[in-house]
Structures are given as C-alpha cells and as structure tokens.
Design a protein around this motif. Structure first.
Motif, PDB file in Angstrom:
ATOM      1  N   ALA A  86       0.858  -1.182   0.000  1.00 19.08           N
ATOM      2  CA  ALA A  86       0.000   0.000   0.000  1.00 19.08           C
ATOM      3  C   ALA A  86       0.895   1.232   0.000  1.00 19.08           C
ATOM      4  N   GLY A  87       0.551   2.215  -0.818  1.00 23.28           N
ATOM      5  CA  GLY A  87       1.281   3.483  -0.862  1.00 23.28           C
ATOM      6  C   GLY A  87       0.352   4.616  -0.459  1.00 23.28           C
ATOM      7  N   ASP A  88       0.887   5.810  -0.347  1.00 22.04           N
ATOM      8  CA  ASP A  88       0.078   6.965   0.037  1.00 22.04           C
ATOM      9  C   ASP A  88      -1.045   7.227  -0.960  1.00 22.04           C
ATOM     10  N   ASP A  89      -0.778   6.992  -2.248  1.00 22.72           N
ATOM     11  CA  ASP A  89      -1.773   7.260  -3.294  1.00 22.72           C
ATOM     12  C   ASP A  89      -2.290   5.974  -3.939  1.00 22.72           C
TER      13      ASP A  89
END
Length: 146
Positions: A86-89
């Motif tokens: 999972a990434g910030d965006d």
C-alpha cells in the motif's frame, strides 16, 4: 492438467462464467483482463516464473496481484525481491529502490497481456496454496473471493 493460471480464471471465462462475480465488483472476465495486464507489467519489471513476489495489499488488490503472479508462474508470498504494498496514493510495486504505481504497471502491460503458462513446475500449485489459498480456492470453484 492445465496450469493453475489457466484453471484460476480462463477456464471459467471460456465455459460461460465470464459475467459471474469473482472479486468485489470484478467479474471473472474483468479479473482475467486486469490480472493478465498486470502479469505482463510485472514481467516488464523482470518478474519471471519461480520468482517470489511479496503481496502486502488487501482486498481486491490482493486478489489481482495473486492472480497476476500465478498467471506468469511467480509465487505470491509475504516477501520477495518485488513487493506490492500500500502506498500513500494507492498500491505500488517496489523493485529495489524503484517504486511504480500498481495501476501504471497494469496499464503498461495492457498492450501485450500475459497468457497463462501451459504447465506449472512441480510443487508450484501446493506452494501457491500455502500462501494464497484464501484467494485461489474460491476462484478455482468459480466462487467470488470477496
């Protein structure tokens, strides 16, 4: 026996289950299309049969990544040289120090979507089931995962 990659999605699509629900709002046909594109994109990043791909995302993203790995004979596992997290965006694919948005990797592979392998290596199906039975078993039975 067909490969796990074929049995997971293609078999259901060609036998009339294309519009059946597979994962979240994705049908078997749509999951096949997206996972084949992602598999091709992962191949462009150097993922090969037998490689371990760390799958550290949940829900539909996890189903998509697991299916893509299986399609090209990579092993979806907790850790690997290539990791989907999972990434910030949104979800990203990490290869060493390089980070690529998962959607862009999928889009990059969409022009030459990956075919399912013809055969699995010995022990591959069992190894996948150890790491991703929650995704694989329902799909093999043509049942939705989520």
């Amino acid at each position: 026996m067909a490969s796990l990659g074929f049995d997971l999605l293609d078999r259901h699509v060609v036998s009339g289950g294309a519009d059946d629900p597979a994962a979240g709002r994705l049908t078997f046909a749509r999951l096949l299309e997206r996972s084949a594109s992602l598999a091709s994109g992962l191949g462009m990043l150097g993922v090969r049969p037998g490689d371990e791909v760390g799958v550290q995302v949940d829900d539909v993203d996890r189903v998509l990544v697991v299916c893509a790995c299986i399609r090209i004979g990579a092993l979806p596992a907790p850790d690997g040289v290539v990791v989907v997290v999972a990434g910030d965006d949104g979800p990203v694919v990490r290869v060493g120090d390089d980070v690529h948005p998962l959607d862009l990797v999928r889009q990059a592979g969409s022009g030459d979507a990956a075919m399912a392998l013809a055969d699995d290596t010995e022990g591959y199906r069992d190894a996948v089931l150890r790491h991703a039975a929650d995704v694989v078993e329902p799909l093999l039975e043509r049942r939705p995962v989520l």
